[in-house]
Design an enzyme around this catalytic site. Structure first.
Site, PDB file in Angstrom:
ATOM      1  N   ASP A 138       7.165  -7.502  44.095  1.00  0.00           N
ATOM      2  CA  ASP A 138       6.528  -6.857  45.250  1.00  0.00           C
ATOM      3  C   ASP A 138       6.319  -5.352  45.015  1.00  0.00           C
ATOM      4  O   ASP A 138       7.044  -4.742  44.230  1.00  0.00           O
ATOM      5  CB  ASP A 138       7.411  -7.092  46.486  1.00  0.00           C
ATOM      6  CG  ASP A 138       6.652  -6.849  47.772  1.00  0.00           C
ATOM      7  OD1 ASP A 138       5.407  -6.757  47.736  1.00  0.00           O
ATOM      8  OD2 ASP A 138       7.304  -6.740  48.827  1.00  0.00           O
ATOM      9  N   HIS A 165      -1.695  -4.214  40.703  1.00  0.00           N
ATOM     10  CA  HIS A 165      -1.573  -5.598  40.223  1.00  0.00           C
ATOM     11  C   HIS A 165      -1.734  -5.645  38.697  1.00  0.00           C
ATOM     12  O   HIS A 165      -1.065  -6.406  38.012  1.00  0.00           O
ATOM     13  CB  HIS A 165      -2.623  -6.499  40.881  1.00  0.00           C
ATOM     14  CG  HIS A 165      -2.412  -6.660  42.357  1.00  0.00           C
ATOM     15  ND1 HIS A 165      -1.172  -6.897  42.913  1.00  0.00           N
ATOM     16  CD2 HIS A 165      -3.280  -6.615  43.402  1.00  0.00           C
ATOM     17  CE1 HIS A 165      -1.290  -6.988  44.230  1.00  0.00           C
ATOM     18  NE2 HIS A 165      -2.557  -6.816  44.547  1.00  0.00           N
ATOM     19  N   LEU A 169      12.371 -19.908  26.146  1.00  0.00           N
ATOM     20  CA  LEU A 169      12.327 -19.521  27.564  1.00  0.00           C
ATOM     21  C   LEU A 169      11.129 -20.141  28.292  1.00  0.00           C
ATOM     22  O   LEU A 169      10.016 -20.157  27.758  1.00  0.00           O
ATOM     23  CB  LEU A 169      12.262 -17.991  27.671  1.00  0.00           C
ATOM     24  CG  LEU A 169      12.153 -17.408  29.079  1.00  0.00           C
ATOM     25  CD1 LEU A 169      13.083 -16.216  29.234  1.00  0.00           C
ATOM     26  CD2 LEU A 169      10.732 -16.993  29.421  1.00  0.00           C
TER      27      LEU A 169
HETATM   28  C1  FPP Z   1       2.909  -8.361  45.740  1.00  0.00           C
HETATM   29  O1  FPP Z   1       2.795  -6.961  45.775  1.00  0.00           O
HETATM   30  C2  FPP Z   1       2.339  -8.847  44.497  1.00  0.00           C
HETATM   31  C3  FPP Z   1       1.399  -9.808  44.373  1.00  0.00           C
HETATM   32  C4  FPP Z   1       0.831 -10.527  45.533  1.00  0.00           C
HETATM   33  C5  FPP Z   1       0.835 -10.177  43.065  1.00  0.00           C
HETATM   34  C6  FPP Z   1       1.813 -10.211  41.929  1.00  0.00           C
HETATM   35  C7  FPP Z   1       1.115 -10.560  40.680  1.00  0.00           C
HETATM   36  C8  FPP Z   1       1.320  -9.962  39.490  1.00  0.00           C
HETATM   37  C9  FPP Z   1       2.322  -8.879  39.298  1.00  0.00           C
HETATM   38  C10 FPP Z   1       0.567 -10.381  38.264  1.00  0.00           C
HETATM   39  C11 FPP Z   1       0.875 -11.770  37.852  1.00  0.00           C
HETATM   40  C12 FPP Z   1       0.352 -12.053  36.511  1.00  0.00           C
HETATM   41  C13 FPP Z   1      -0.295 -13.183  36.147  1.00  0.00           C
HETATM   42  C14 FPP Z   1      -0.702 -13.323  34.751  1.00  0.00           C
HETATM   43  C15 FPP Z   1      -0.622 -14.275  37.076  1.00  0.00           C
HETATM   44  P1  FPP Z   1       1.848  -6.242  46.848  1.00  0.00           P
HETATM   45  O2  FPP Z   1       0.678  -5.706  46.154  1.00  0.00           O
HETATM   46  O3  FPP Z   1       1.639  -7.139  47.995  1.00  0.00           O
HETATM   47  O4  FPP Z   1       2.743  -5.052  47.268  1.00  0.00           O
HETATM   48  P2  FPP Z   1       2.558  -4.113  48.547  1.00  0.00           P
HETATM   49  O5  FPP Z   1       3.529  -4.672  49.524  1.00  0.00           O
HETATM   50  O6  FPP Z   1       2.928  -2.778  48.020  1.00  0.00           O
HETATM   51  O7  FPP Z   1       1.152  -4.188  49.022  1.00  0.00           O
END
Ligand code: FPP
Length: 255
Positions: free
Chosen positions: A35, A52, A146
């Protein structure tokens, strides 16, 4: 006192932190709620999607860190069934991340014997997202190291409700008897089957909630929260979480 540990910065590097871990008590399965990508980006005057992108790069770093200490399963919450409510452009960006991540990282993941898996509903995901993941799953299916498990289009209540519906059908068809339904039987109806439950859950960004993630599977997991946003969470923080896990006494309701 804050309910989570503030990170003051370890003076130790990864090797030193690893050397302090108890090799007989490494968590088998670690799950991560990644997050804070959006907030990380916004704090830097960047668009949310830049967070992201940075978060995606961190997946690889933390996978290698987990592998280095013998963790067997790493589940990363990449997209929830609720995340479809986000703006269309952000959803599209997230759906395209696997198309960048796997071609870039697959060789190194294979060299490290990593197995790619996915937990979530295929229905609803764009074909190109599914293909990128399916290719990675196929390319790594003979590996034995893993398990890097992406929770993608995953939501725990929906998972449990579909499981209960299937279980009810199986009871009606005489495949299972109602009296035989115990923890092990019910677990077989969940999307995570046959993976074991997580031993440790890490959530970044200071939010103290589970957000519909593995509600059944986390029943006895140790929870570890940090104020750091996912893109700034390093190998050192990961090892700190494992060290804290090793200080906990897991009693499973006993004494
Ligand atoms: C939440 O943070 C994060 C997500 C909804 C996306 C997480 C995905 C990745 C880190 C990449 C995954 C990689 C692959 C290859 C699939 P947010 O942006 O909602 O946080 P905020 O609360 O600050 O808005």
């Amino acid at each position: 006192m804050l309910p989570f540990k503030k990170w003051f910065g370890s003076k130790l590097n990864s090797e030193e932190l690893i050397s302090r871990l108890d090799t007989d008590n490494i968590p088998n399965h670690v799950a991560v709620i990644m997050d804070g990508n959006g907030r990380w980006a916004q704090k830097r005057g960047l668009p949310r999607v830049a967070g992201h992108h940075s978060g995606m790069k961190n997946v690889k770093k933390i996978t290698m860190a987990a592998d280095a200490i013998g963790i067997n399963i790493l589940t990363m919450y990449a997209f929830s069934t609720e995340n479809w409510k986000r703006p269309k452009e952000e959803v599209e960006y997230l759906m395209k991340l696997p198309l960048e991540f796997f071609p870039k990282e697959i060789d190194e993941l294979i060299a490290n014997n990593v197995q790619i898996r996915m937990t979530g509903w295929q229905e609803g995901l764009p074909d190109y997202t599914l293909k990128a993941i399916q290719d990675a799953i196929d390319q790594t299916k003979h590996n034995s190291g893993l398990i890097l498990n992406f929770a993608l289009n995953y939501g725990s209540r929906k998972e449990m409700l579909s499981g209960v519906q299937q279980l009810a059908r199986d009871i009606a068809d005489g495949i299972v008897t109602a009296d035989a339904v115990d923890d092990a039987v019910f677990s077989r109806y969940l999307l995570t089957h046959p993976l074991p439950d997580p031993d440790l859950l890490i959530r970044t960004s200071g939010e103290l909630r589970i957000s519909n993630f593995m509600l059944w599977q986390l029943a006895y997991s140790e929870l570890w929260f940090t104020e750091l946003c996912w893109p700034e969470f390093t190998e050192q923080h990961f090892y700190e979480a494992v060290q804290e896990y090793q200080r906990r006494a897991r009693r499973y309701g006993g004494l």
